[in-house]
Motif scaffolding. Structure first.
Motif, mmCIF file in Angstrom:
data_model
loop_
_atom_site.group_PDB
_atom_site.id
_atom_site.type_symbol
_atom_site.label_atom_id
_atom_site.label_comp_id
_atom_site.label_asym_id
_atom_site.label_seq_id
_atom_site.Cartn_x
_atom_site.Cartn_y
_atom_site.Cartn_z
ATOM 1 N N ARG A 145 3.942 2.508 -11.895
ATOM 2 C CA ARG A 145 4.488 3.855 -11.949
ATOM 3 C C ARG A 145 3.536 4.743 -12.743
ATOM 4 N NH1 ARG A 145 7.248 -0.356 -10.439
ATOM 5 N NH2 ARG A 145 7.434 -0.873 -12.633
ATOM 6 N N PHE A 146 3.182 5.891 -12.159
ATOM 7 C CA PHE A 146 2.310 6.868 -12.809
ATOM 8 C C PHE A 146 3.075 8.176 -13.003
ATOM 9 C CE2 PHE A 146 -1.094 4.582 -10.221
ATOM 10 C CZ PHE A 146 -1.483 3.772 -11.288
ATOM 11 N N ARG A 147 2.846 8.794 -14.166
ATOM 12 C CA ARG A 147 3.528 10.051 -14.469
ATOM 13 C C ARG A 147 2.513 11.160 -14.691
ATOM 14 N NH1 ARG A 147 7.228 8.784 -18.703
ATOM 15 N NH2 ARG A 147 8.708 8.299 -17.027
ATOM 16 N N GLY A 148 2.722 12.279 -13.985
ATOM 17 C CA GLY A 148 1.908 13.462 -14.183
ATOM 18 C C GLY A 148 2.728 14.588 -14.757
ATOM 19 N N GLU A 149 2.524 15.776 -14.239
ATOM 20 C CA GLU A 149 3.261 16.956 -14.681
ATOM 21 C C GLU A 149 3.403 17.895 -13.488
ATOM 22 O OE1 GLU A 149 -0.563 19.369 -16.485
ATOM 23 O OE2 GLU A 149 0.466 17.879 -17.731
ATOM 24 N N PRO A 150 4.368 18.801 -13.531
ATOM 25 C CA PRO A 150 4.532 19.716 -12.399
ATOM 26 C C PRO A 150 3.270 20.553 -12.169
ATOM 27 C CG PRO A 150 6.453 19.788 -13.838
ATOM 28 C CD PRO A 150 5.398 19.003 -14.568
ATOM 29 N N GLY A 151 2.913 20.732 -10.913
ATOM 30 C CA GLY A 151 1.715 21.507 -10.597
ATOM 31 C C GLY A 151 1.814 22.154 -9.236
ATOM 32 N N ASP A 152 0.918 23.061 -8.969
ATOM 33 C CA ASP A 152 0.860 23.763 -7.693
ATOM 34 C C ASP A 152 0.004 22.964 -6.710
ATOM 35 O OD1 ASP A 152 0.931 25.959 -5.777
ATOM 36 O OD2 ASP A 152 -1.161 26.269 -6.347
ATOM 37 N N PRO A 153 0.544 22.590 -5.558
ATOM 38 C CA PRO A 153 -0.228 21.774 -4.613
ATOM 39 C C PRO A 153 -1.587 22.372 -4.260
ATOM 40 C CG PRO A 153 2.069 21.793 -3.966
ATOM 41 C CD PRO A 153 1.943 22.767 -5.094
ATOM 42 N N ALA A 154 -1.673 23.680 -4.151
ATOM 43 C CA ALA A 154 -2.955 24.303 -3.802
ATOM 44 C C ALA A 154 -3.973 24.110 -4.924
ATOM 45 C CB ALA A 154 -2.756 25.786 -3.516
ATOM 46 N N ALA A 155 -3.523 24.248 -6.161
ATOM 47 C CA ALA A 155 -4.422 24.051 -7.298
ATOM 48 C C ALA A 155 -4.833 22.589 -7.422
ATOM 49 C CB ALA A 155 -3.744 24.526 -8.583
ATOM 50 N N ALA A 204 0.800 -1.229 0.000
ATOM 51 C CA ALA A 204 0.000 0.000 0.000
ATOM 52 C C ALA A 204 0.831 1.277 0.000
ATOM 53 C CB ALA A 204 -0.940 0.000 1.198
ATOM 54 N N GLY A 205 2.136 1.173 -0.207
ATOM 55 C CA GLY A 205 2.974 2.354 -0.169
ATOM 56 C C GLY A 205 2.937 3.160 -1.460
ATOM 57 N N VAL A 206 3.175 4.459 -1.352
ATOM 58 C CA VAL A 206 3.285 5.365 -2.497
ATOM 59 C C VAL A 206 4.448 6.305 -2.237
ATOM 60 C CG1 VAL A 206 2.147 7.115 -3.913
ATOM 61 C CG2 VAL A 206 0.787 5.280 -2.889
ATOM 62 N N LYS A 207 5.331 6.477 -3.226
ATOM 63 C CA LYS A 207 6.453 7.403 -3.063
ATOM 64 C C LYS A 207 6.777 8.055 -4.400
ATOM 65 C CE LYS A 207 10.070 3.909 -3.805
ATOM 66 N NZ LYS A 207 11.253 3.233 -3.222
ATOM 67 N N ALA A 208 7.359 9.243 -4.328
ATOM 68 C CA ALA A 208 7.777 9.962 -5.526
ATOM 69 C C ALA A 208 9.134 9.453 -5.982
ATOM 70 C CB ALA A 208 7.842 11.458 -5.242
ATOM 71 N N LEU A 209 9.249 9.172 -7.289
ATOM 72 C CA LEU A 209 10.527 8.771 -7.866
ATOM 73 C C LEU A 209 11.301 9.975 -8.397
ATOM 74 C CD1 LEU A 209 9.545 5.533 -9.835
ATOM 75 C CD2 LEU A 209 10.594 5.720 -7.573
ATOM 76 N N ASP A 210 10.563 10.966 -8.880
ATOM 77 C CA ASP A 210 11.150 12.219 -9.342
ATOM 78 C C ASP A 210 10.059 13.282 -9.292
ATOM 79 O OD1 ASP A 210 9.570 11.998 -11.750
ATOM 80 O OD2 ASP A 210 11.135 10.749 -12.646
ATOM 81 N N GLY A 211 10.270 14.392 -9.954
ATOM 82 C CA GLY A 211 9.337 15.503 -9.851
ATOM 83 C C GLY A 211 7.989 15.290 -10.494
ATOM 84 N N VAL A 212 7.848 14.222 -11.303
ATOM 85 C CA VAL A 212 6.564 13.991 -11.977
ATOM 86 C C VAL A 212 6.087 12.540 -11.908
ATOM 87 C CG1 VAL A 212 6.805 15.911 -13.597
ATOM 88 C CG2 VAL A 212 7.737 13.663 -14.205
ATOM 89 N N THR A 213 6.833 11.655 -11.242
ATOM 90 C CA THR A 213 6.516 10.220 -11.275
ATOM 91 C C THR A 213 6.346 9.659 -9.873
ATOM 92 O OG1 THR A 213 7.921 10.050 -13.241
ATOM 93 C CG2 THR A 213 7.195 7.991 -12.239
ATOM 94 N N LEU A 214 5.286 8.858 -9.700
ATOM 95 C CA LEU A 214 5.043 8.152 -8.449
ATOM 96 C C LEU A 214 5.194 6.648 -8.657
ATOM 97 C CD1 LEU A 214 1.822 9.803 -6.949
ATOM 98 C CD2 LEU A 214 4.202 10.322 -6.392
ATOM 99 N N GLU A 215 5.744 5.968 -7.645
ATOM 100 C CA GLU A 215 5.720 4.507 -7.603
ATOM 101 C C GLU A 215 4.695 4.096 -6.560
ATOM 102 O OE1 GLU A 215 8.756 0.975 -8.101
ATOM 103 O OE2 GLU A 215 9.240 2.187 -6.343
ATOM 104 N N CYS A 216 3.745 3.254 -6.966
ATOM 105 C CA CYS A 216 2.595 2.941 -6.119
ATOM 106 C C CYS A 216 2.442 1.430 -5.956
ATOM 107 C CB CYS A 216 1.311 3.492 -6.750
ATOM 108 S SG CYS A 216 1.425 5.214 -7.247
#
Length: 298
Positions: free
Chosen positions: A180-190, A79-91
């Motif tokens: 692994r899921f990849r998004g894009e840089p974003g503002d946490p508040a948004a 059940a762990g989730v961690k960031a691999l880099d600025g746009v990718t999560l390992e889940c």
């Protein structure tokens, strides 16, 4: 075979583990200690014994006669989730959509907000190409780690999965243990604001606080399933303890003591009424597993 390090339970009731709170037992329920434990278990399990993964049980009807073979449930170790880099999560395969989207927010990764609305785990929505609010898993998946029925561990790319609408080419018995899921840089508040918008939209339109199974039918090409069900006059339709939701007609509800047979039969009745009224054939999105009860078979 050597004794598994995880928990193996015979004749394990599944109703408490699924959203409908109905259905029979698993012949065996296995909760592996980690990926290696799952690999060893499947490698030594006789190949004719069926294997099925169970996540949060949100999009599932377990029939009243129970599920033969082994049901695998991924617990905290997955059940762990961690960031691999600025746009990718390992889940992990057992991580919830809520945890994935929240971790993405905390790391300033946009594009994964829709996972907040998928009531399941990574393993389930990778297998089904889960989606909502205009996005699907195929839009964010890099690759995934899968334990095959043989016990082999493989990494599959997006192209390997053969994604279509709510479908993948993953083999029966294969279990997604990480992705692994990849998004894009974003503002946490948004990102948080978008997650709140999605949560509010779900709360307003879906019967979230009932015993339900999520979206019952796939949207046919050019149509929305709920509108077809509504046009066929099925809003609020009941069969035994099962009911078509009045709030969202693509949801079925266990109003109290419904059997899985009643829930499934109500779904089939809705399909027939929609076909008769509109000429459109609805196809199940909810997965139906296991054996019918002896009463149904007689």
């Amino acid at each position: 075979m050597k004794a598994p390090r995880g928990k193996l339970t015979a004749d394990a009731p599944l109703a408490p583990l699924v959203w409908f709170k109905a259905g029979g037992a698993a012949q065996w329920l296995f909760e592996p200690a980690d990926t290696a434990d799952l690999q060893d278990f499947l490698a030594f399990l006789a190949p004719e014994i069926p294997v099925m993964a169970l996540g949060l049980g949100s999009n599932l009807i377990v029939r009243d006669g129970g599920v033969p073979g082994v049901v695998v449930r991924l617990g905290k170790a997955f059940a762990g989730v961690k960031a691999l880099d600025g746009v990718t999560l390992e889940c992990g395969g057992g991580a919830s959509g809520v945890l994935v989207s929240s971790t993405a927010r905390d790391n300033g990764i946009a594009g994964l907000e829709f996972l907040r609305s998928i009531p399941g785990t990574v393993g389930g929505f990778v297998r089904m190409n889960g989606g909502a609010y205009g996005r699907e898993v195929k839009d964010i998946l890099v690759d995934c780690d899968v334990v095959l029925r043989s016990g082999a561990l493989v990494t599959l790319s997006l192209a390997d999965l053969g994604y279509a609408y709510r479908h993948s080419d993953l083999a029966e018995g294969a279990i997604v243990v990480a992705a692994r899921f990849r998004g894009e840089p974003g503002d946490p508040a948004a990102i948080q604001a978008e997650m709140e918008r999605i949560a509010a939209a779900r709360e307003a339109s879906q019967p979230l606080r009932t015993r339900t199974g999520g979206s019952t039918f796939k949207n046919p090409d050019g149509h929305r399933a709920w509108e077809l069900v509504d046009r066929a006059g099925c809003r609020g339709l009941e069969l035994g303890g099962a009911q078509v939701s009045e709030k969202h007609t693509n949801f079925l509800i266990n109003t109290g003591e419904a059997t899985s047979a009643e829930i499934e039969a109500l779904g089939e009745l809705v399909r027939q009424r929609v076909k008769d009224a509109t000429g459109v054939e609805l196809h199940w999105e909810i997965k139906r597993v296991g054996n019918k009860s002896e009463d149904q078979q007689s």
